[in-house]
Design a protein around this motif. Structure first.
Motif, short mmCIF file in Angstrom:
data_model
loop_
_atom_site.label_atom_id
_atom_site.label_comp_id
_atom_site.label_asym_id
_atom_site.label_seq_id
_atom_site.Cartn_x
_atom_site.Cartn_y
_atom_site.Cartn_z
N SER A 97 46.82 -12.66 73.27
CA SER A 97 47.02 -11.99 74.55
C SER A 97 47.80 -10.70 74.37
O SER A 97 48.50 -10.50 73.38
CB SER A 97 47.76 -12.91 75.53
N ILE A 98 47.66 -9.81 75.35
CA ILE A 98 48.42 -8.56 75.41
C ILE A 98 48.97 -8.42 76.82
O ILE A 98 48.26 -8.69 77.79
CB ILE A 98 47.56 -7.35 75.00
N THR A 99 50.25 -8.04 76.94
CA THR A 99 50.93 -8.00 78.23
C THR A 99 51.56 -6.63 78.46
O THR A 99 52.18 -6.07 77.56
CB THR A 99 52.03 -9.07 78.30
N SER A 177 53.53 -6.92 86.15
CA SER A 177 53.02 -7.24 84.82
C SER A 177 51.56 -7.64 84.91
O SER A 177 51.06 -8.06 85.96
CB SER A 177 53.82 -8.37 84.16
N ILE A 178 50.86 -7.48 83.78
CA ILE A 178 49.48 -7.97 83.66
C ILE A 178 49.29 -8.45 82.23
O ILE A 178 49.80 -7.83 81.28
CB ILE A 178 48.45 -6.89 84.03
N THR A 179 48.58 -9.56 82.06
CA THR A 179 48.29 -10.12 80.75
C THR A 179 46.79 -10.36 80.61
O THR A 179 46.17 -10.95 81.50
CB THR A 179 49.03 -11.46 80.54
N SER A 191 45.85 -12.50 84.10
CA SER A 191 46.96 -12.91 84.96
C SER A 191 47.82 -11.70 85.25
O SER A 191 47.88 -10.76 84.45
CB SER A 191 47.79 -14.02 84.31
N ALA A 192 48.46 -11.69 86.40
CA ALA A 192 49.33 -10.59 86.80
C ALA A 192 50.46 -11.15 87.64
O ALA A 192 50.38 -12.27 88.16
CB ALA A 192 48.55 -9.53 87.58
N SER A 193 51.52 -10.36 87.77
CA SER A 193 52.62 -10.76 88.64
C SER A 193 53.20 -9.54 89.32
O SER A 193 53.22 -8.44 88.76
CB SER A 193 53.71 -11.50 87.87
N VAL A 194 53.65 -9.74 90.54
CA VAL A 194 54.34 -8.72 91.33
C VAL A 194 55.64 -9.34 91.81
O VAL A 194 55.62 -10.30 92.59
CB VAL A 194 53.49 -8.23 92.51
#
Length: 265
Positions: A97-99, A177-179, A191-194
């Protein structure tokens, strides 16, 4: 196989399956430049040009309680953004994975748009990113765009696992973030987060390049300036399945049994 060689072989298998992580970018804009300056973990930043460019420049402070340098996007057009290029990326193996993680602050009241904020990774073939609502209009989706752009063909939308309960509607700092994880020979798990709230999706069988060397952060169909800071890109190797460790443990058990048998006889 001699006992010593058997033991070394099993240990080598264990090492080859060990998980590891690496930092590719850690850009806090502290060296006074935006084109991969004195810090080897900086990215080289420029404006995305679709087709009228905005501008990227170094600014201080980021805003709020953060008095350090930041990257500022100034723009007069929609679908503009900041493009960060790094050269130390490698192709993702299965399960790797890359984030991308960063802090962002809008510098003016946002226009209402369900896909107003966009960010992600670019390869030679496509950009894979996440959209999030601004200005009171909620929205979240994963999208596949043209290379090094935040729009354009193929513009494939992958529905997010949920819809946000709010949008970015202020001028304070938020964390994003995004992975991207390689799920198969031609798919990505997304996947992502806010601000710590997570969203997920998975692509169809369309991914042809798993080497990502561009960061893209910018706007959808809105004109919006922002400050950007604390940009980190990291990679993580696949973690072995429990069955792999079980097989390794079984092999080690066999070595111990053989060793004890030899001691007895």
């Amino acid at each position: 196989m001699p006992l010593r060689l058997m033991l070394v072989s099993l240990l080598a298998v264990g090492v080859s399956f060990s998980a590891h992580a690496a930092i590719l970018v850690d850009d806090q804009f502290i060296d006074g430049g935006i084109t991969n300056g004195g810090d080897t973990l900086d990215a080289a930043w420029s404006a995305i040009t679709p087709p009228t460019p905005g501008s990227v420049s170094l600014i201080s402070p980021f805003g709020g309680s953060n008095a350090t340098n930041a990257l500022h996007l100034g723009t007069t057009t929609t679908f503009s953004g900041a493009l960060g290029t790094f050269t130390n990326g490698t192709a993702l193996a299965l399960g790797d994975s890359i984030t991308l993680a960063f802090d962002l602050r809008l510098t003016s009241a946002p226009t209402a748009n369900g896909a107003g904020l966009r960010f992600g990774f670019g390869s030679a073939n496509n950009t894979y990113g996440f959209t999030y609502g601004e200005g009171g209009t909620v929205g979240a989706a994963f999208v596949q765009w043209s290379p090094a752009l935040l729009s354009g063909n193929p513009n494939v939308i992958y529905a997010a696992s949920s819809t946000p309960s709010s949008s970015i509607n202020d001028q304070v700092s938020h964390s994003f973030s995004i992975t991207l994880t390689r799920a198969s020979s031609n798919t990505l798990s997304l996947s992502a987060s806010v601000d710590g709230v997570a969203y997920t999706a998975i692509t169809g069988g369309t991914v042809s390049s798993f080497t990502f060397n561009n960061i893209l952060i910018g706007n959808g169909n809105v004109i919006q300036a922002f400050n950007l800071d604390n940009v980190v890109v990291s990679t993580a190797a696949a973690i072995p399945e429990p069955s792999t460790w079980a097989a390794l443990a079984g092999g080690m058990g066999l070595v111990v049994a053989i060793y004890r048998r030899r001691r007895v006889f």
